[in-house]
Design a protein around this motif. Sequence first.
Motif, PDB file in Angstrom:
ATOM      1  N   THR A 108       0.942  -1.038   0.567  1.00 25.34           N
ATOM      2  CA  THR A 108      -0.049   0.121  -0.090  1.00 25.34           C
ATOM      3  C   THR A 108       0.716   0.966   0.044  1.00 25.34           C
ATOM      4  OG1 THR A 108      -1.869  -0.656   1.035  1.00 25.34           O
ATOM      5  CG2 THR A 108      -1.404   1.212   1.222  1.00 25.34           C
ATOM      6  N   ARG A 150       1.298   3.972  -3.243  1.00 27.10           N
ATOM      7  CA  ARG A 150       0.661   5.254  -2.120  1.00 27.10           C
ATOM      8  C   ARG A 150       1.832   6.821  -3.049  1.00 27.10           C
ATOM      9  NH1 ARG A 150      -2.618   6.952   1.217  1.00 27.10           N
ATOM     10  NH2 ARG A 150      -4.624   5.041   0.773  1.00 27.10           N
ATOM     11  N   ILE A 190      -1.143   8.205   6.108  1.00 24.23           N
ATOM     12  CA  ILE A 190      -2.205   6.908   5.957  1.00 24.23           C
ATOM     13  C   ILE A 190      -2.567   7.021   7.220  1.00 24.23           C
ATOM     14  CG2 ILE A 190      -2.443   4.941   5.764  1.00 24.23           C
ATOM     15  CD1 ILE A 190      -0.847   4.777   2.530  1.00 24.23           C
ATOM     16  N   GLU A 195      -6.495   8.184   7.963  1.00 23.55           N
ATOM     17  CA  GLU A 195      -6.842   7.099   6.845  1.00 23.55           C
ATOM     18  C   GLU A 195      -7.984   5.654   7.817  1.00 23.55           C
ATOM     19  OE1 GLU A 195      -6.375   6.327   3.272  1.00 23.55           O
ATOM     20  OE2 GLU A 195      -4.731   8.479   3.021  1.00 23.55           O
ATOM     21  N   LEU A 224      -5.708   0.166   9.008  1.00 19.31           N
ATOM     22  CA  LEU A 224      -6.596  -0.485   8.176  1.00 19.31           C
ATOM     23  C   LEU A 224      -6.581  -0.276   6.740  1.00 19.31           C
ATOM     24  CD1 LEU A 224      -9.803  -1.499  10.196  1.00 19.31           C
ATOM     25  CD2 LEU A 224      -7.520  -2.770  10.177  1.00 19.31           C
ATOM     26  N   THR A 225      -6.583   1.057   6.909  1.00 17.59           N
ATOM     27  CA  THR A 225      -5.832   1.194   5.532  1.00 17.59           C
ATOM     28  C   THR A 225      -4.761   0.606   4.709  1.00 17.59           C
ATOM     29  OG1 THR A 225      -7.274   3.468   6.026  1.00 17.59           O
ATOM     30  CG2 THR A 225      -6.359   3.650   3.362  1.00 17.59           C
ATOM     31  N   LEU A 226      -4.129   0.690   6.033  1.00 15.53           N
ATOM     32  CA  LEU A 226      -2.676   0.528   5.304  1.00 15.53           C
ATOM     33  C   LEU A 226      -2.542  -1.129   4.882  1.00 15.53           C
ATOM     34  CD1 LEU A 226      -0.096   1.027   8.305  1.00 15.53           C
ATOM     35  CD2 LEU A 226       0.031   1.737   5.619  1.00 15.53           C
ATOM     36  N   TRP A 227      -3.870  -1.819   5.316  1.00 16.27           N
ATOM     37  CA  TRP A 227      -4.639  -3.603   4.781  1.00 16.27           C
ATOM     38  C   TRP A 227      -5.567  -3.438   3.359  1.00 16.27           C
ATOM     39  CZ3 TRP A 227      -1.651  -7.639   5.858  1.00 16.27           C
ATOM     40  CH2 TRP A 227      -0.716  -7.500   6.987  1.00 16.27           C
ATOM     41  N   SER A 228      -5.041  -2.352   2.959  1.00 15.88           N
ATOM     42  CA  SER A 228      -6.521  -2.112   1.667  1.00 15.88           C
ATOM     43  C   SER A 228      -6.145  -2.705   0.180  1.00 15.88           C
ATOM     44  CB  SER A 228      -6.852  -0.462   1.485  1.00 15.88           C
ATOM     45  OG  SER A 228      -5.482   0.160   1.140  1.00 15.88           O
TER      46      SER A 228
END
Length: 77
Positions: free
Chosen positions: A5, A9, A29, A33, A36-40
């Motif tokens: 991720t 980016r 991030i 955000e 959990l955004t790191l795991w999107s």
Amino acid sequence: MPIDTIKTRTQSLEARKNYKNSFACAVSIFQNEGVLTLWSGALPRLGRLSLSGGIVFAMYEKTMEIFDKVDPERKYI
């Protein structure tokens, strides 16, 4: 896959003006955000990795079978 991720980016067109480096991207991030955004996008990435690994393994096995038919004593291949 947090590293993927962050990598995605930092490779974007706006990355140079938004982030100084990868660590700054990760902190941004996390703060803006959420963690959990790191795991999107992890599920599609894992699917792609497992599919490509299966293809490589299958091709290796089939190639070894062909080599065994061509050179059963493994003298030349």
